[in-house]
Design a protein around this motif. Structure first.
Motif, short mmCIF file in Angstrom:
data_model
loop_
_atom_site.label_atom_id
_atom_site.label_comp_id
_atom_site.label_asym_id
_atom_site.label_seq_id
_atom_site.Cartn_x
_atom_site.Cartn_y
_atom_site.Cartn_z
N ASP A 54 75.11 42.03 26.79
CA ASP A 54 76.25 41.78 25.64
C ASP A 54 76.64 43.16 25.27
OD1 ASP A 54 77.91 40.88 24.11
OD2 ASP A 54 76.71 39.86 22.74
N GLY B 27 81.92 42.46 25.02
CA GLY B 27 81.86 41.03 25.14
C GLY B 27 81.11 40.71 26.31
N CYS C 143 82.02 35.31 30.35
CA CYS C 143 82.08 33.99 30.05
C CYS C 143 82.85 33.43 28.75
CB CYS C 143 80.67 33.21 29.98
SG CYS C 143 79.71 33.69 28.55
N GLU C 144 83.31 34.54 27.89
CA GLU C 144 83.97 34.30 26.70
C GLU C 144 85.54 34.03 27.07
OE1 GLU C 144 82.39 36.20 22.84
OE2 GLU C 144 81.93 37.87 24.36
N ASP C 145 85.90 34.14 28.19
CA ASP C 145 87.16 33.79 28.62
C ASP C 145 87.13 32.11 28.77
OD1 ASP C 145 88.10 36.17 28.97
OD2 ASP C 145 87.86 36.36 30.99
N ASP D 169 82.86 29.72 23.65
CA ASP D 169 82.56 30.75 22.44
C ASP D 169 81.17 30.91 22.27
OD1 ASP D 169 82.30 31.79 19.78
OD2 ASP D 169 83.32 30.36 19.06
N VAL D 170 80.46 31.99 22.29
CA VAL D 170 78.98 32.14 22.34
C VAL D 170 78.48 32.90 20.99
CG1 VAL D 170 78.82 32.49 24.82
CG2 VAL D 170 79.31 34.60 23.35
N THR D 171 79.58 32.80 19.83
CA THR D 171 79.31 33.30 18.71
C THR D 171 77.77 32.96 18.09
OG1 THR D 171 81.49 33.58 18.10
CG2 THR D 171 79.95 33.71 16.11
N ARG E 217 75.04 34.49 20.02
CA ARG E 217 75.15 35.85 19.63
C ARG E 217 74.23 35.98 18.53
NH1 ARG E 217 80.16 37.65 21.06
NH2 ARG E 217 79.57 38.23 22.77
N GLU F 39 74.72 38.19 30.94
CA GLU F 39 75.18 37.12 31.55
C GLU F 39 74.94 37.39 33.15
OE1 GLU F 39 79.52 35.25 32.98
OE2 GLU F 39 79.23 36.26 30.94
N ASP G 108 77.88 31.49 35.02
CA ASP G 108 79.11 30.96 35.31
C ASP G 108 78.79 30.28 36.44
OD1 ASP G 108 81.48 29.65 34.97
OD2 ASP G 108 82.68 31.65 34.67
N GLY H 241 74.57 41.62 19.94
CA GLY H 241 75.53 41.25 19.67
C GLY H 241 76.32 42.06 18.43
#
Length: 218
Positions: A70, A74, A77-79, A82-84, A87, A94, A133, A216
């Motif tokens: 990270d 970003g 996988c954030e496409d 949401d990994v907020t 993080r 990833e 993914d 992050g």
């Protein structure tokens, strides 16, 4: 038969070997890509700070895994998700493009690559969670290999248009400390996969060279 060795890609020759593997597996064997450059604008846009671990049998590259830590850029996988929240809880990496040549696919080289990827992620990047993914099973779930280790899907299956015929895929996360804790339970001590990946987690986690702050942080 030559023994298999593993190393983090350092040279252009190593990167060229990764592209040959991608062609052999994703283009020629599985037909998931029409060309090795098909992911240049998606997953590979993180290559500037990604690490590749490459497995060699003699002089031939036979497998690889990509590790994206990270950063302010970003994660791939954030496409999709949401990994907020993840993080905020720790440091993320990833995994992607875990592959082996067809002729060595049943020699557990893929497992060895994943094991080395986990250790590398913890010791170099201070990772607390690993994201992946993954191509889904026919029924839309994660492969039992991943669920047995402790990966948990973060959403419903989606059609991954980066690949031919848009196969079903799932983004999943593995809590490393949680998996290590399960490996220390009575049931976990009898779980071959948990023991393979996490029997010495405390040892390699202590070797982390990263300060104890979330990856992050921006």
């Amino acid at each position: 038969m030559s023994s298999v060795t593993f190393r983090v890609a350092q040279s252009q020759a190593d990167r060229d070997a990764v592209l040959r593997l991608r062609d052999a597996v994703y283009v020629q064997d599985q037909g998931r890509l029409s060309d090795t450059a098909d992911t240049a604008d998606t997953f590979d846009r993180f290559d500037a700070h990604a690490d590749y671990i490459v497995a060699y049998q003699g002089a031939e590259a036979v497998g690889t895994v990509k590790i994206v830590p990270d950063s302010v850029a970003g994660l791939p996988c954030e496409d999709v998700v949401d990994v907020t929240g993840l993080r905020a809880a720790g440091r993320l990496v990833e995994f992607g493009h875990l592959m082996t040549l067809p002729q060595v696919r049943h020699r557990e080289i893929g497992m060895s690559l994943m094991r080395r990827g986990l250790v590398h992620s913890v010791t170099k990047h201070g990772a607390t969670h690993v994201l992946g993914d993954f191509f889904a099973e026919a029924g839309g779930g994660l492969r039992s290999f991943y669920t047995e280790i402790g990966f948990v899907a973060l959403h419903e299956p989606y059609r991954d248009v980066r690949f031919r015929e848009a196969p079903l895929s799932l983004v999943a996360v593995l809590d490393l400390a949680g998996a290590a804790a399960r490996a220390r339970t009575e049931a976990g001590r009898g779980n071959r996969l948990l023991q393979y990946f996490f029997h010495d987690y405390d040892d390699y986690a202590e070797g982390s060279r990263v300060a104890d702050t979330p990856s992050g942080a921006r």
